[in-house]
Enzyme design. Structure first.
Site, PDB file in Angstrom:
ATOM      1  N   ARG A 250      -7.190   1.373  -3.897  1.00  0.00           N
ATOM      2  CA  ARG A 250      -7.746   3.091  -4.069  1.00  0.00           C
ATOM      3  C   ARG A 250      -8.010   3.218  -5.667  1.00  0.00           C
ATOM      4  O   ARG A 250      -8.378   4.307  -5.872  1.00  0.00           O
ATOM      5  CB  ARG A 250      -6.494   3.624  -3.936  1.00  0.00           C
ATOM      6  CG  ARG A 250      -5.836   3.434  -2.190  1.00  0.00           C
ATOM      7  CD  ARG A 250      -4.872   4.241  -2.064  1.00  0.00           C
ATOM      8  NE  ARG A 250      -5.179   5.579  -1.881  1.00  0.00           N
ATOM      9  CZ  ARG A 250      -4.167   6.660  -1.341  1.00  0.00           C
ATOM     10  NH1 ARG A 250      -3.000   6.257  -1.180  1.00  0.00           N
ATOM     11  NH2 ARG A 250      -4.585   7.907  -1.306  1.00  0.00           N
TER      12      ARG A 250
ATOM     13  N   PRO B  25       3.941   1.874  -6.458  1.00  0.00           N
ATOM     14  CA  PRO B  25       5.061   1.151  -6.774  1.00  0.00           C
ATOM     15  C   PRO B  25       5.900   2.060  -7.936  1.00  0.00           C
ATOM     16  O   PRO B  25       5.285   2.693  -8.530  1.00  0.00           O
ATOM     17  CB  PRO B  25       4.330   0.439  -7.696  1.00  0.00           C
ATOM     18  CG  PRO B  25       2.970   0.134  -7.027  1.00  0.00           C
ATOM     19  CD  PRO B  25       2.546   1.451  -6.491  1.00  0.00           C
ATOM     20  N   GLU B  26       7.215   1.879  -7.553  1.00  0.00           N
ATOM     21  CA  GLU B  26       8.026   2.670  -8.327  1.00  0.00           C
ATOM     22  C   GLU B  26       8.797   1.829  -9.431  1.00  0.00           C
ATOM     23  O   GLU B  26       8.317   0.823  -9.710  1.00  0.00           O
ATOM     24  CB  GLU B  26       9.053   3.269  -7.393  1.00  0.00           C
ATOM     25  CG  GLU B  26       8.385   4.373  -6.552  1.00  0.00           C
ATOM     26  CD  GLU B  26       9.535   5.130  -5.874  1.00  0.00           C
ATOM     27  OE1 GLU B  26      10.684   4.982  -5.976  1.00  0.00           O
ATOM     28  OE2 GLU B  26       9.111   5.876  -4.721  1.00  0.00           O
TER      29      GLU B  26
ATOM     30  N   HIS C 286     -10.590  -6.070  -3.875  1.00  0.00           N
ATOM     31  CA  HIS C 286     -10.510  -5.169  -4.943  1.00  0.00           C
ATOM     32  C   HIS C 286      -9.688  -5.767  -6.073  1.00  0.00           C
ATOM     33  O   HIS C 286      -8.911  -5.016  -6.878  1.00  0.00           O
ATOM     34  CB  HIS C 286      -9.305  -4.355  -4.216  1.00  0.00           C
ATOM     35  CG  HIS C 286     -10.000  -3.747  -2.793  1.00  0.00           C
ATOM     36  ND1 HIS C 286     -11.091  -2.484  -2.987  1.00  0.00           N
ATOM     37  CD2 HIS C 286      -9.633  -3.871  -1.504  1.00  0.00           C
ATOM     38  CE1 HIS C 286     -11.529  -2.412  -1.600  1.00  0.00           C
ATOM     39  NE2 HIS C 286     -10.657  -3.047  -0.813  1.00  0.00           N
TER      40      HIS C 286
END
Length: 272
Positions: A108, A2-3, A90
């Site tokens: 992750r 994500p930017e 998650h």
């Protein structure tokens, strides 16, 4: 990853759903993220969420004299769910409010959750914030400031954008797009950019990020807004992901090369 536009979309969603509400409880199911989640996070129970801000790619939730700083890492998302909803595989951290909950999902586990004093957040003295450059959509990011940040730099123009030193939040997709709009080749040494180059690139950065926010960000793999909406800026890219296709500005063909282990897309015909 994500930017800035995706993080800004997330910030707006969290603010819309939870600003002004009282935090009832905090649950940490997995404390081993990029850095350990602090045990003191639970001390916020009973506090009011005063505001939700953003610094670079961090979401900052302000609870009185303390701030929760969340980074989404490579694949993280913040999502709003019903308080009684089953946990997904998650989901690692939950902030429970009145009837709804905010959960951090991070497959992750490269994201992070920090708790810091509001004064340290405001002064930008926390280690996560101390070395960050100016905000691209803020008043501190000017063409002159950007030009000065390029002087004497031997690294490439694209690498400078990704470093966060000259400007924060410009990740791979938006760096490629801004460099194309400014007609600057990604591999040019930043120190060799002229003042005119930097002025064009400054304007392109601001425009590209603004448009990306309007289009809900970019969804390539994991990103979704807090309500599950997917971004669609990626379908409007001029160069990113368009290897082998014709340039929209000249008769060139979009090429791809790997720079600093990241795919870089550009037009060799009109980016100099």
């Amino acid at each position: 990853m994500p930017e800035l536009p995706e993080v800004e979309i997330t910030r707006r969603g969290v603010a819309q759903h939870f600003t002004g509400q009282t935090l009832l409880d905090v649950t940490v199911r997995q404390p081993r993220l990029r850095w350990p989640v602090p045990d003191s996070l639970s001390s916020l129970a009973g506090a009011r969420l005063d505001s939700v801000e953003r610094r670079s790619k961090y979401v900052a939730m302000r609870f009185g004299a303390q701030v929760v700083l969340v980074h989404l890492g490579m694949s993280g998302t913040l999502k709003v769910v019903d308080a009684q909803s089953a946990w997904d595989k998650h989901d690692h951290v939950q902030w429970l409010f009145e009837g709804k909950a905010l959960r951090l999902n991070d497959p992750r586990r490269f994201g992070s959750v920090d708790l810091l004093a509001a004064r340290d957040y405001e002064a930008q003295t926390h280690p996560r914030l101390a070395s960050l450059g100016p905000e691209p959509l803020g008043v501190g990011f000017t063409p002159e400031q950007f030009f000065k940040a390029t002087r004497g730099k031997t690294l490439s123009a694209k690498a400078l954008l990704l470093s966060g030193a000259a400007v924060v939040g410009v990740g791979n997709i938006y760096a490629c797009e801004a460099l194309f709009r400014a007609a600057v080749r990604p591999g040019r040494a930043a120190g060799r950019l002229s003042r005119a180059d930097c002025t064009r690139l400054h304007s392109a950065i601001v425009a590209v990020l603004g448009e990306a926010i309007e289009r809900g960000g970019s969804t390539l793999r994991n990103f979704q807004a807090i309500d599950g909406e997917l971004g669609h800026f990626q379908t409007h890219c001029d160069v990113y992901g368009r290897e082998g296709q014709g340039c929209k500005r000249c008769e060139g063909v979009i090429k791809r090369r790997v720079m600093n282990q990241r795919s870089t897309f550009y037009c060799p015909g009109c980016q100099r």
